[in-house]
Motif scaffolding. Structure first.
Motif, mmCIF file in Angstrom:
data_model
loop_
_atom_site.group_PDB
_atom_site.id
_atom_site.type_symbol
_atom_site.label_atom_id
_atom_site.label_comp_id
_atom_site.label_asym_id
_atom_site.label_seq_id
_atom_site.Cartn_x
_atom_site.Cartn_y
_atom_site.Cartn_z
ATOM 1 N N ALA A 13 8.925 0.295 -33.761
ATOM 2 C CA ALA A 13 8.524 1.374 -32.847
ATOM 3 C C ALA A 13 7.470 2.257 -33.477
ATOM 4 O O ALA A 13 7.660 2.764 -34.587
ATOM 5 N N SER A 14 6.387 2.446 -32.776
ATOM 6 C CA SER A 14 5.384 3.381 -33.275
ATOM 7 C C SER A 14 5.643 4.744 -32.635
ATOM 8 O O SER A 14 6.453 4.874 -31.715
ATOM 9 N N THR A 15 4.941 5.737 -33.158
ATOM 10 C CA THR A 15 5.032 7.085 -32.588
ATOM 11 C C THR A 15 3.666 7.421 -32.036
ATOM 12 O O THR A 15 2.656 7.100 -32.650
ATOM 13 N N THR A 16 3.654 8.048 -30.891
ATOM 14 C CA THR A 16 2.361 8.413 -30.324
ATOM 15 C C THR A 16 2.395 9.874 -29.887
ATOM 16 O O THR A 16 3.397 10.565 -30.104
ATOM 17 N N GLY A 17 1.309 10.309 -29.267
ATOM 18 C CA GLY A 17 1.260 11.690 -28.762
ATOM 19 C C GLY A 17 1.621 12.666 -29.852
ATOM 20 O O GLY A 17 1.155 12.586 -30.981
ATOM 21 N N ASN A 18 2.538 13.526 -29.522
ATOM 22 C CA ASN A 18 2.976 14.511 -30.496
ATOM 23 C C ASN A 18 4.423 14.203 -30.858
ATOM 24 O O ASN A 18 5.336 14.941 -30.546
ATOM 25 N N ASP A 27 1.926 15.316 -37.496
ATOM 26 C CA ASP A 27 3.069 16.110 -37.960
ATOM 27 C C ASP A 27 4.348 15.327 -38.033
ATOM 28 O O ASP A 27 5.074 15.359 -39.008
ATOM 29 N N LYS A 28 4.628 14.650 -36.933
ATOM 30 C CA LYS A 28 5.950 14.019 -36.862
ATOM 31 C C LYS A 28 5.812 12.565 -37.274
ATOM 32 O O LYS A 28 5.816 11.666 -36.443
ATOM 33 N N PHE A 29 5.695 12.366 -38.567
ATOM 34 C CA PHE A 29 5.435 11.030 -39.067
ATOM 35 C C PHE A 29 6.588 10.081 -38.721
ATOM 36 O O PHE A 29 7.744 10.347 -39.032
ATOM 37 N N CYS A 30 6.263 9.025 -38.046
ATOM 38 C CA CYS A 30 7.236 7.986 -37.670
ATOM 39 C C CYS A 30 8.456 8.576 -36.976
ATOM 40 O O CYS A 30 9.576 8.078 -37.152
ATOM 41 N N HIS A 31 8.218 9.615 -36.202
ATOM 42 C CA HIS A 31 9.336 10.326 -35.586
ATOM 43 C C HIS A 31 10.225 9.397 -34.755
ATOM 44 O O HIS A 31 11.445 9.425 -34.867
ATOM 45 N N ASP A 38 2.676 3.682 -42.750
ATOM 46 C CA ASP A 38 1.702 4.751 -42.529
ATOM 47 C C ASP A 38 0.315 4.165 -42.297
ATOM 48 O O ASP A 38 -0.263 3.548 -43.193
ATOM 49 N N GLU A 39 -0.184 4.385 -41.122
ATOM 50 C CA GLU A 39 -1.509 3.843 -40.785
ATOM 51 C C GLU A 39 -2.597 4.461 -41.659
ATOM 52 O O GLU A 39 -3.615 3.820 -41.963
ATOM 53 N N ALA A 40 -2.368 5.690 -42.105
ATOM 54 C CA ALA A 40 -3.375 6.349 -42.943
ATOM 55 C C ALA A 40 -3.555 5.588 -44.259
ATOM 56 O O ALA A 40 -4.640 5.574 -44.838
ATOM 57 N N ALA A 74 8.127 -0.880 -29.380
ATOM 58 C CA ALA A 74 7.570 0.209 -28.579
ATOM 59 C C ALA A 74 6.195 0.430 -29.164
ATOM 60 O O ALA A 74 6.070 0.831 -30.316
ATOM 61 N N SER A 75 5.177 0.133 -28.397
ATOM 62 C CA SER A 75 3.841 0.068 -28.979
ATOM 63 C C SER A 75 2.823 0.623 -28.007
ATOM 64 O O SER A 75 2.795 0.237 -26.852
ATOM 65 N N GLN A 76 2.011 1.543 -28.475
ATOM 66 C CA GLN A 76 1.006 2.122 -27.583
ATOM 67 C C GLN A 76 -0.321 1.378 -27.689
ATOM 68 O O GLN A 76 -0.949 1.089 -26.694
ATOM 69 N N THR A 77 -0.714 1.070 -28.902
ATOM 70 C CA THR A 77 -2.030 0.436 -29.045
ATOM 71 C C THR A 77 -1.926 -0.991 -29.577
ATOM 72 O O THR A 77 -2.930 -1.601 -29.921
ATOM 73 N N GLY A 78 -0.728 -1.507 -29.670
ATOM 74 C CA GLY A 78 -0.577 -2.930 -29.960
ATOM 75 C C GLY A 78 -0.127 -3.296 -31.364
ATOM 76 O O GLY A 78 0.230 -4.443 -31.612
ATOM 77 N N ASN A 79 -0.117 -2.330 -32.303
ATOM 78 C CA ASN A 79 0.259 -2.697 -33.669
ATOM 79 C C ASN A 79 1.709 -3.167 -33.742
ATOM 80 O O ASN A 79 2.010 -4.219 -34.315
ATOM 81 N N ALA A 80 2.601 -2.373 -33.178
ATOM 82 C CA ALA A 80 4.025 -2.724 -33.239
ATOM 83 C C ALA A 80 4.273 -4.042 -32.507
ATOM 84 O O ALA A 80 5.080 -4.875 -32.940
ATOM 85 N N GLU A 81 3.556 -4.227 -31.421
ATOM 86 C CA GLU A 81 3.727 -5.460 -30.660
ATOM 87 C C GLU A 81 3.302 -6.668 -31.493
ATOM 88 O O GLU A 81 3.991 -7.692 -31.526
HETATM 89 C C1 LIG Z 1 -2.884 9.539 -29.838
HETATM 90 C C2 LIG Z 1 -2.055 9.164 -31.042
HETATM 91 C C3 LIG Z 1 -0.989 9.953 -31.393
HETATM 92 C C4 LIG Z 1 -0.223 9.642 -32.515
HETATM 93 N N1 LIG Z 1 0.817 10.448 -32.853
HETATM 94 C C5 LIG Z 1 1.533 10.157 -33.948
HETATM 95 C C6 LIG Z 1 2.609 11.001 -34.346
HETATM 96 O O1 LIG Z 1 2.935 11.999 -33.715
HETATM 97 N N2 LIG Z 1 3.303 10.652 -35.465
HETATM 98 C C7 LIG Z 1 2.988 9.548 -36.208
HETATM 99 O O2 LIG Z 1 3.644 9.298 -37.217
HETATM 100 N N3 LIG Z 1 1.983 8.731 -35.841
HETATM 101 C C8 LIG Z 1 1.238 9.008 -34.744
HETATM 102 N N4 LIG Z 1 0.215 8.196 -34.385
HETATM 103 C C9 LIG Z 1 -0.104 7.030 -35.201
HETATM 104 C C10 LIG Z 1 0.467 5.727 -34.610
HETATM 105 O O3 LIG Z 1 1.873 5.722 -34.618
HETATM 106 C C11 LIG Z 1 -0.035 4.575 -35.449
HETATM 107 O O4 LIG Z 1 -1.419 4.505 -35.268
HETATM 108 C C12 LIG Z 1 0.598 3.249 -35.080
HETATM 109 O O5 LIG Z 1 0.099 2.246 -35.931
HETATM 110 C C13 LIG Z 1 0.306 2.844 -33.650
HETATM 111 O O6 LIG Z 1 1.070 1.710 -33.369
HETATM 112 P P1 LIG Z 1 0.987 0.990 -31.927
HETATM 113 O O7 LIG Z 1 -0.362 0.344 -31.897
HETATM 114 O O8 LIG Z 1 2.069 -0.004 -31.935
HETATM 115 O O9 LIG Z 1 1.172 2.015 -30.898
HETATM 116 C C14 LIG Z 1 -0.552 8.496 -33.277
HETATM 117 C C15 LIG Z 1 -1.636 7.702 -32.900
HETATM 118 C C16 LIG Z 1 -2.381 8.021 -31.797
HETATM 119 C C17 LIG Z 1 -3.545 7.150 -31.427
#
Ligand SMILES: Cc1cc2nc3c(=O)[nH]c(=O)nc-3n(C[C@H](O)[C@H](O)[C@H](O)COP(=O)(O)O)c2cc1C
Length: 847
Positions: free
Chosen positions: A214-219, A259-263, A287-289, A160-167
């Motif tokens: 699976a990544s987490t996105t949004g909130n 807030d919701k790290f790796c929710h 953790d991307e950070a 489950a990937s929004q910006t491609g990392n998980a993919e």
């Molecule tokens: C708009 C946005 C919202 C995000 N929200 C969260 C979040 O709520 N919790 C979290 O742990 N990470 C959050 N992230 C960080 C992503 O999970 C992280 O960048 C991840 O590597 C993205 O993986 P993907 O490219 O597979 O989607 C968020 C990132 C973005 C860009």
């Protein structure tokens, strides 16, 4: 005999016999029987040992309403009325009014076809579903996995990937598994494809071993391509054995700035276990950070033995033990001008000696053709209309303006007409933009493919040529290199842990793009556009907050013209490499541009010059349920949005104003002297009104046409239920939406401005102002109704603002200490009264 005889045989028993049966009859019953038995053998060979072959009979006909599936094999002539092996069955069937809607039937007539036609027609009249293809009947009769002990092993990597990392990681996992076990075939799919079938069973079905990334996105939300599964699996009503027989492990990707790290990863890991799945390896959270690889690499290192323990892959031990040893001297080998990937100083032979299997040919993946089926459609949402990331709407551009363009920072405002899409947006929503690959990357791809220009839409729109080449991409490129040195370089970069240093220097730090590497490998020739597209990660959508209201200025009607604002991304990469790694040239700096913002900026340039353009912006609406305005346009809200983080609040303010106008509950007009942009009386004093410039000696002269400065306003507007904290460098440099903000301030908005570069001695940020306003902020936080919104950079600003909010609660006596204040903020978040829409600064690089 069993079927035909005996009063003693109960109907129930007959039903059991007839269930999953092959019934045969007709004049040449022996021939029909032989065909039926042959078929039965086929069924049994297919694991269908419940099936029986039996002659047609009246009782068999009578129990059809309890059967699941029946094959009738006939061999006769004419209407068969007098054929004893058919007659009684047929007479019953003709007269019966019992529906057989549940029944799947196949009628095989090996005679003249007349009987078959009669029976088929009657079956259909009674509601059965005909199957003409025996293979399908066999499949239908085949028992499900639950009724057999022989479960087929399947290995699926679902992302489950929004910006491609998980993919990317998922695809790397597949390549790695296949390298370790060349006979093992791994399915990689988005999580929302979980219902797709392989060998008759769903991807997340009995017998499957699933690796979920699976990544987490949004909130704390699931990415678009995992959202449906996310909702499905968490439904309370799901049975506790929903995923029984599934083995799984989860790698969550997230960012601790949120807030919701790796929710999503954490919840999926727990939920799979709750609904009966069997966890074979521990949850990983990256953790991307900190850099995803810090957690991903160790997690993967543990995954291989875990899969090996299940007997699914070989141990691959040799490759994992290799180490780079002494740093390999290497000239930093990428160049944005495509001069070539130079291997000056990189001793491939030495590398090979030290890493005997580091460049194993077996690592080369099989060429995979691109498949658009891999991208599952995001579930269509009512408000989003019929458009999604997979099927974007081609929106006309109806307006654009430059909000700031100085000191290397350019911010652009764009208006798109969504009317024809059927989408209905609300302030707080975002718009996903699907930009294509840029000309430079497509040119490089065409050159590598040996074609004049790229024609496949998959490669132009869906594959990310600008992503950093992941290990699976490197391996694919290696497989297409005819020059062994180039091939070895790709494999060296892909080798882990051996090639990590090389990878960091050549790919990660300079943020090398896949197409740049392709251009630097003259011998690399992908076999087709589809193959290249298939090897690359998906080109994902970039999201921008809506900065407008759908209401018309009088608030009376809707108009789906949506505004977005974006900062055109430019940054430098590559600097800061540790010289101790003896990587020559690694200190070189590379100028990088954001793909989507550069594309949008170029697209709207003619509009900025007053021209109409026919180019469209492929986009879709992403509704936000949480980050929304309260219904009441006068409910107290406090917004913190520096930089482009102000975008949703521009929409909020416009919407509230228009709504107030429509409902005739507008705020009283401001006092005439309360002009936004007024100067405060004293140097250093807090400006009386937003945008005021301190009256310092030597202050810059007012812009032509600027209103004369005034002293502190005698009276504040009464309506200050709406507060906005906005921050930028300096009022004349990057104060976005200045006039609009000032107009809102004149109408009662409490606008608080933080300029970080106006006073050379003091940098003022929004969090400082939040702290200054402790009493007011605390009042809003504890009034039981007010809402606080924070939008923008999640790494620094959001964290500092959070602490400032906590500080306010303590300073105003609403919380005993900081711990209690932070706990109170958590409650507010849960109650939906403290809302965030934040992004990590890394996004700045990626869009
Ligand atoms: C708009 C946005 C919202 C995000 N929200 C969260 C979040 O709520 N919790 C979290 O742990 N990470 C959050 N992230 C960080 C992503 O999970 C992280 O960048 C991840 O590597 C993205 O993986 P993907 O490219 O597979 O989607 C968020 C990132 C973005 C860009």
């Amino acid at each position: 005999d069993e079927l035909c005889s005996k009063q003693a045989c109960s109907t129930k028993k007959m039903a059991e016999i007839a269930r999953d049966a092959i019934l045969y009859g007709g004049k040449d019953v022996a021939k029909a029987q032989k065909a039926a038995e042959d078929l039965l053998q086929k069924l049994v060979a297919n694991g269908c040992d419940e099936a029986k072959a039996a002659p047609l009979s009246r009782k068999a006909a009578a129990s059809l309403n309890e059967a699941r599936s029946v094959i009738v094999v006939l061999c006769g002539e004419g209407d068969g009325a007098q054929e004893p092996n058919f007659d009684r069955f047929w007479r019953y069937l003709k007269r019966s009014a019992d529906r057989v809607d549940q029944l799947t039937t196949a009628v095989l007539d090996i005679g003249d076809g007349a009987l078959g036609a009669l029976v088929s027609k009657r079956f259909e009249e009674l509601g059965s579903t005909p199957i003409t293809d025996v293979e399908k009947v066999v499949a239908a009769l085949k028992p499900t996995a639950s009724s057999t002990t022989e479960i087929q092993e399947r290995l699926c990597v679902l992302y489950a990937s929004q910006t491609g990392n998980a993919e990317c990681i998922a695809k790397d996992v597949k390549v790695e598994i296949e390298a370790r076990s060349p006979t093992c075939s791994v399915v990689v799919k988005p999580l929302d494809a979980w219902r797709e079938r392989v060998d008759g069973t769903e991807l997340i079905g009995k017998g499957a071993t699933c690796i979920i990334i699976a990544s987490t996105t949004g909130n704390g939300d699931a990415p678009d391509n995992g959202e449906r599964f996310w909702r499905y699996v968490r439904k309370r009503a799901q049975p506790s054995d929903l995923l029984e027989g599934v083995r799984y492990c989860v790698l969550g990707l997230g960012d601790t700035n949120y807030d919701k790290f790796c929710h999503v990863g954490k919840v999926l890991d727990g939920r799979f276990a709750e609904v009966g799945a069997d966890r074979f390896y521990e949850l990983g959270c990256a953790d991307e950070a900190m850099g995803l690889e810090h957690a991903v690499d160790p997690w993967l290192n543990g995954l291989w033995p875990a899969l090996c323990g299940l007997g699914l892959i070989g141990d691959g031990s040799v490759r994992e033990k290799v180490d780079l040893g002494e740093p390999v001297p290497v000239a930093c080998c990428c160049s944005t001008d495509h001069a070539g990937l130079l291997l000056r100083g990189f001793d491939v032979d030495k590398f090979l000696r030290e890493n005997p299997r580091g460049l194993d040919e077996a690592q080369l993946p099989k060429v995979r053709e691109a498949s658009s089926a891999e991208v599952t459609a995001a579930e269509e949402n009512g408000r989003a209309g019929a458009f999604s990331a997979v099927r974007p709407f081609e929106a006309p551009v109806v307006g654009a303006s430059v909000l700031a363009d100085a000191n290397g920072r350019r911010v652009v405002h764009v208006e798109l007409d969504l009317t024809a899409s059927g989408a209905r947006y609300e302030p707080g929503d975002s718009v996903g933009v699907r930009c294509p690959n840029d000309h430079e990357s497509l040119k490089a791809a065409a050159a590598a493919l040996g074609v004049k220009e790229v024609s496949s839409s998959e490669l132009i729109h869906n594959a990310d040529l600008s992503a950093a080449p992941s290990r699976s991409v490197l391996r694919a490129l290696a497989g297409w290199c005819s020059d062994t040195k180039e091939r070895d370089l790709c494999l060296a970069l892909a080798a882990r842990p051996a090639g990590k240093l090389l990878y960091d220097a050549c790919v990660a730090r300079p943020r090398l793009k896949a197409y740049e590497l392709l251009a630097a490998l003259p011998s690399c020739r992908p076999p087709s556009e589809a193959a290249l597209a298939g090897a690359l990660p998906r080109l994902s959508a970039r999201y921008y907050s809506v900065a407008s209201s759908p209401l018309t200025p009088d608030g009376a009607a809707r108009k789906e013209i949506v505004s977005l604002c974006f900062s055109v991304v430019k940054y430098e990469a590559g600097a800061g490499t540790n010289a101790a790694h003896s990587l020559e040239g690694a200190d070189r700096v590379y100028a990088r541009k954001g793909l989507c913002t550069t594309w949008l900026d170029e697209l709207v340039r003619p509009v900025l010059a007053g021209k109409t353009i026919t180019d469209r912006v492929p986009c879709f609406l992403k509704p936000s349920e949480a980050f929304a305005l309260p219904e009441d346009p006068d409910a107290p809200i406090l917004m913190v949005g520096p930089g482009t983080g102000v975008a949703p609040f521009v929409g909020f303010l416009e919407h509230r104003a228009r709504k107030r106008r429509a409902t005739a509950v507008s705020a009283p007009p401001p006092p005439p002297s309360a002009l936004p942009g007024a100067r405060p009386a004293l140097p250093g004093a807090r400006p009386a009104l937003p945008g005021a410039r301190p009256a310092l000696p030597g202050a810059r002269p007012s812009l032509p046409g600027a209103r004369p400065s005034v002293q502190r306003a005698p009276q504040k507007p009464k309506t200050t239920t709406t507060t906005l904290y906005f921050g930028c460098r300096a009022r004349d440099v990057d104060w976005l939406y200045r006039e609009r903000m000032q107009a809102h301030a004149s109408a009662g908005l409490d606008l608080r401005l933080a300029f970080s570069r106006e006073d050379p001695d003091t940098k003022v940020y929004v969090q400082h102002l939040v702290k200054e306003d402790a009493r007011k902020v605390a009042q809003l936080l504890s009034d039981g109704v007010g809402r606080v919104y924070v939008c923008g950079d999640g790494a620094n600003m959001a964290r500092d603002v959070h602490h400032a909010l906590a500080h306010s609660l303590v300073a105003a006596g609403k919380a005993a200490d900081k711990g209690a204040a932070l706990a109170a903020l958590e409650v507010l978040k849960k109650d939906g009264r403290l809302l965030h829409d934040i992004w990590s600064p890394i996004d700045e690089y990626e869009d």
